[in-house]
Design a protein around this motif. Structure first.
Motif, PDB file in Angstrom:
ATOM      1  N   SER A  73      -0.979 -48.992   3.311  1.00  0.00           N
ATOM      2  CA  SER A  73       0.078 -49.699   2.576  1.00  0.00           C
ATOM      3  C   SER A  73       1.307 -49.955   3.448  1.00  0.00           C
ATOM      4  CB  SER A  73       0.491 -48.872   1.347  1.00  0.00           C
ATOM      5  OG  SER A  73      -0.650 -48.548   0.601  1.00  0.00           O
TER       6      SER A  73
ATOM      7  N   GLN B 234      -2.316 -51.646   9.007  1.00  0.00           N
ATOM      8  CA  GLN B 234      -3.145 -51.678   7.795  1.00  0.00           C
ATOM      9  C   GLN B 234      -4.612 -51.913   8.166  1.00  0.00           C
ATOM     10  OE1 GLN B 234      -0.404 -54.686   5.869  1.00  0.00           O
ATOM     11  NE2 GLN B 234      -0.971 -53.524   4.045  1.00  0.00           N
TER      12      GLN B 234
ATOM     13  N   ASP C 127      -7.829 -48.537  -5.413  1.00  0.00           N
ATOM     14  CA  ASP C 127      -6.698 -49.300  -5.968  1.00  0.00           C
ATOM     15  C   ASP C 127      -5.951 -50.045  -4.859  1.00  0.00           C
ATOM     16  OD1 ASP C 127      -7.517 -48.002  -8.206  1.00  0.00           O
ATOM     17  OD2 ASP C 127      -5.976 -46.427  -8.115  1.00  0.00           O
ATOM     18  N   ILE C 128      -5.777 -49.360  -3.733  1.00  0.00           N
ATOM     19  CA  ILE C 128      -5.069 -50.016  -2.608  1.00  0.00           C
ATOM     20  C   ILE C 128      -5.891 -51.210  -2.103  1.00  0.00           C
ATOM     21  CG2 ILE C 128      -4.100 -49.724  -0.283  1.00  0.00           C
ATOM     22  CD1 ILE C 128      -3.744 -46.771  -0.901  1.00  0.00           C
TER      23      ILE C 128
ATOM     24  N   HIS D   2      -7.931 -53.062  -3.811  1.00  0.00           N
ATOM     25  CA  HIS D   2      -7.774 -54.166  -4.772  1.00  0.00           C
ATOM     26  C   HIS D   2      -6.508 -54.950  -4.473  1.00  0.00           C
ATOM     27  CE1 HIS D   2     -11.112 -54.067  -7.448  1.00  0.00           C
ATOM     28  NE2 HIS D   2     -10.979 -52.761  -7.688  1.00  0.00           N
ATOM     29  N   LYS D   3      -5.443 -54.176  -4.226  1.00  0.00           N
ATOM     30  CA  LYS D   3      -4.147 -54.801  -3.982  1.00  0.00           C
ATOM     31  C   LYS D   3      -4.216 -55.644  -2.693  1.00  0.00           C
ATOM     32  CE  LYS D   3      -0.673 -52.062  -5.070  1.00  0.00           C
ATOM     33  NZ  LYS D   3       0.199 -50.921  -4.709  1.00  0.00           N
ATOM     34  N   LEU D   4      -4.865 -55.071  -1.652  1.00  0.00           N
ATOM     35  CA  LEU D   4      -4.923 -55.765  -0.361  1.00  0.00           C
ATOM     36  C   LEU D   4      -5.795 -57.010  -0.420  1.00  0.00           C
ATOM     37  CD1 LEU D   4      -5.152 -52.771   2.157  1.00  0.00           C
ATOM     38  CD2 LEU D   4      -3.227 -54.317   1.839  1.00  0.00           C
ATOM     39  N   SER D   5      -6.760 -57.042  -1.353  1.00  0.00           N
ATOM     40  CA  SER D   5      -7.630 -58.223  -1.439  1.00  0.00           C
ATOM     41  C   SER D   5      -6.855 -59.441  -1.951  1.00  0.00           C
ATOM     42  CB  SER D   5      -8.840 -57.941  -2.319  1.00  0.00           C
ATOM     43  OG  SER D   5      -8.390 -57.698  -3.645  1.00  0.00           O
ATOM     44  N   GLN D   6      -5.647 -59.178  -2.481  1.00  0.00           N
ATOM     45  CA  GLN D   6      -4.786 -60.289  -2.934  1.00  0.00           C
ATOM     46  C   GLN D   6      -3.799 -60.706  -1.826  1.00  0.00           C
ATOM     47  OE1 GLN D   6      -5.552 -61.291  -6.130  1.00  0.00           O
ATOM     48  NE2 GLN D   6      -7.056 -59.631  -5.907  1.00  0.00           N
ATOM     49  N   SER D   7      -3.942 -60.063  -0.628  1.00  0.00           N
ATOM     50  CA  SER D   7      -2.947 -60.286   0.433  1.00  0.00           C
ATOM     51  C   SER D   7      -2.960 -61.726   0.935  1.00  0.00           C
ATOM     52  CB  SER D   7      -3.247 -59.342   1.605  1.00  0.00           C
ATOM     53  OG  SER D   7      -2.546 -59.754   2.740  1.00  0.00           O
TER      54      SER D   7
ATOM     55  N   CYS E 229      -7.241 -59.587   3.822  1.00  0.00           N
ATOM     56  CA  CYS E 229      -7.955 -59.982   2.624  1.00  0.00           C
ATOM     57  C   CYS E 229      -9.464 -59.812   2.845  1.00  0.00           C
ATOM     58  CB  CYS E 229      -7.613 -61.450   2.371  1.00  0.00           C
ATOM     59  SG  CYS E 229      -7.926 -61.965   0.717  1.00  0.00           S
TER      60      CYS E 229
END
Length: 650
Positions: free
Chosen positions: A595, A602, A634-635, A637-642, A648
């Motif tokens: 993160s 990352q 969860d992290i 998931h968040k990074l796949s929206q980067s 991504c």
């Protein structure tokens, strides 16, 4: 001794006569006796002439004529051997002569300056004696306007006593540029020449002086233009060479661009001309060394020089000197040149090193020059340290070529003399030799195997403990190259040779270069699964400690990225994985870097995760569950929206 000195005693006795006229005649006779006679000079010094002459020189009651003649005799004694100069210095001649410069009589001032000049150009005189009293330099600047003689001698004193940036600054602040510039157009050749020499030492590696020179002018003409005129072929060689040195220093100090026509079309061709065999030995040496310095860091100048007047072939003659063909009629000259032939070899190696610093085609041409590799190999074992250093520099320059490492270097087993040079050389040679060794240890170099067999690991491990930073960097760099795609035995030998303490020492080195190369070494050691598992089974605890230490420390992004890559390698091991999975502290750090605000970190952290979770590997389910519980999914998931496509994707 008594017999020898008896015949000279009357000269000294007359200096003590009560009649001033007889004393003056005695000094004049002494002057005539010592000119060109070193034996007579030595006798008079033994008999104590110096203190008496200095006493007479400093007495206010002495006539100005007597004081002037004393200065002339002292100057003549200084012209003899180095021991004479030492005797004069021991009697504190310099303060006495400097005091003499406060006189108003020009002839006396000139005699004092001539004597000072002779003393200061002697290698036994410490330059700092000129700077002990702050008013001296200013007074000398003021005397420049008195006569041609004062101009010649003072410029000569300055150019001999200007050693390094501190001296340059003093002379610069006291107005050297303004006071000496107009002497470049003096009607006297000697004055022009000494002024030129002055500028060549003032500008050397000095941006402040160089920038001032570029903008200074005399009678509306800029100094660089004056220097260019002095480079012309119809000017004396000494003048051409010295003005080329001035322009070279100004160019290297950043005051003149490397593509300026005065460099490309004037300075460079002039220096190449100095390398031809028509020139005297010292001219060829100075020409080649100055040219090497001019082109050292500029690829375009290296290319231009390499195709000017067949320079590469011309330099080969530097190794055949003096040749049997050259009909040297002057036997003294021949004797001198034989004694100094090593200087030619040194200069040629230096220039070859500069020529081949960047361009592959030029390196090829150099190596194809007759017997070149043999000459370098011979150079590595010469008695002269300067030749050895220049030969190693040349070898280092050529070792940047993949092609040459595979061919010429192999054919001539260059590594053998190189390893020998590394055994007990002074630091300046060690630094270049160990850099060369780094190149010879690259994985595509055939020299790698024999070097290993000749005890290189031990040698390189000892370099990593050096006080000298460059040696520490090169030692660890060479080990890093050695460990790249190496077999397990070599890797174990490196770890054994280094010792854990030394590894930690290097990882806590204050220099980031040492740290990065040590991490590079660790990364190379921890590659291919069996090796990773083997090394982690013996050194796992210490390596994990080191990784923790760095990830917690105040380090730059590159260092942390390299450290996370090491973790990713460990995560790729079969048994080594467990050292990460059982270390909650490390797992939390990986999670933290996923993160992080920096994408490089990352990505590196995600590599660690992906290496831990391969489905087809044993125990993957348990590892995945543990990471899931930690919130890693969860992290992700968040990074796949980067917005960063790399993140991504990963």
């Amino acid at each position: 001794l008594q017999e020898v000195t008896a015949s000279s005693r009357h000269y000294v006795d007359r200096l003590f006569d009560l009649d001033p006229q007889k004393v003056l005649q005695g000094v004049i006779d002494m002057k005539n006796a010592v000119i060109g006679n070193n034996k007579q000079k030595a006798n008079l010094i033994v008999l104590g002439a110096i203190p008496r002459l200095l006493y007479l020189l400093q007495q206010e009651s002495s006539s100005i004529e007597l004081r002037t003649e004393c200065a002339v005799v002292l100057g003549s004694l200084a012209m003899g051997t180095e021991n004479n100069v030492k005797s004069l210095l021991d009697c504190h001649i310099i303060p006495a002569l400097l005091q003499g410069l406060l006189s108003t009589d020009l002839k006396f001032i000139e005699a004092c300056l001539r004597c000072l000049r002779t003393i200061f150009i002697s290698p036994v005189t410490p330059e700092d004696l000129l700077y002990t009293d702050a008013t001296v330099v200013s007074h000398l600047m003021a005397l420049l306007s008195r006569s041609r003689c004062t101009q010649e001698y003072i410029c000569q004193i300055f150019s001999h006593c200007c050693k390094g940036p501190d001296h340059q600054t003093i002379l610069f602040i006291r107005g050297a540029v303004q006071n000496i510039a107009h002497l470049l157009v003096s009607t006297s050749y000697k004055v022009r020449m000494q002024a030129l020499k002055c500028f060549s030492v003032l500008a050397f590696e000095n941006p402040q002086v160089s920038m001032t020179l570029v903008h200074a002018s005399v009678d509306g003409e800029l100094l660089p233009q004056i220097f260019v005129k002095m480079l012309q072929r119809d000017k004396p060689i000494e003048m051409q060479l010295t003005s080329a040195k001035c322009l070279t220093s100004m160019c290297r100090a950043g005051a003149i661009r490397t593509d300026d026509s005065c460099i490309v079309l004037k300075t460079l061709p002039c220096l190449v001309r100095m390398c031809s065999k028509e020139r005297l030995l010292e001219e060829r040496v100075e020409g080649a060394e100055t040219l090497a310095y001019l082109i050292e860091t500029d690829v375009e100048l290296q290319r231009i020089a390499s195709i000017t007047d067949h320079l590469i072939v011309m330099l080969a003659d530097y190794f055949k000197y003096p040749s049997s063909v050259s009909a040297i009629t002057d036997i003294k000259r021949l004797d001198h040149d034989l004694k100094h032939a090593h200087e030619l070899r040194q200069a040629a190696f230096k220039l070859y090193a500069s020529l081949g610093a960047n361009d592959e085609d030029i390196r090829k041409k150099i190596i194809e020059t007759e017997n070149m590799m043999d000459r370098i190999v011979n150079g590595l074992s010469e008695s002269s340290i300067k030749v050895r250093l220049a030969a190693v520099r040349c070898l280092h320059s050529l070792s940047r070529s993949v092609q040459q490492l595979r061919t010429s270097f192999q054919d001539h087993a260059v590594w053998k003399p190189l390893m020998k040079v590394l055994q007990n050389a002074p630091n300046e040679i060690l630094v270049v030799a160990s850099s060369t060794l780094c190149n010879l240890l690259l994985e595509f170099s055939p020299s790698k195997e024999p070097i290993l067999e000749s005890g290189a690991i031990e040698l390189l491990c000892s370099l990593t403990q050096s006080e000298n930073l460059a040696l520490r960097v090169n030692g660890i760099w060479a080990l890093m190259n050695m460990a790249f795609q190496a077999e397990q035995k070599i890797k174990s030998d490196i770890l054994r040779g280094l010792s854990t303490e030394q590894l930690f020492q290097l990882l806590s080195d204050s220099d980031v270069n040492v740290l990065m190369k040590t991490l590079g070494l660790l990364r190379n050691l921890l590659s291919t699964r069996p090796h990773i598992d083997h090394i982690m089974s013996t050194h796992g605890k210490q390596i994990m400690q080191a990784v923790t230490l760095i990830l917690e420390g105040e380090h730059n992004i590159e260092v942390k990225e390299q450290t996370l890559c090491i973790l990713a390698n460990i995560a790729d091991g079969t048994t080594a994985k467990e050292l990460i999975m059982t270390n909650d502290d490390i797992l939390q750090k990986i999670k933290y870097y996923m993160s992080h605000s920096n994408a490089k970190l990352q990505l590196a952290a995600m590599f660690c995760i992906s290496n831990l979770i391969w489905n087809e590997e044993e125990g993957s389910q348990e590892r995945q569950d543990k990471l899931r519980d930690m919130g890693i999914v969860d992290i992700l998931h968040k990074l796949s929206q980067s917005s960063d496509p790399n993140l991504c994707d990963k």
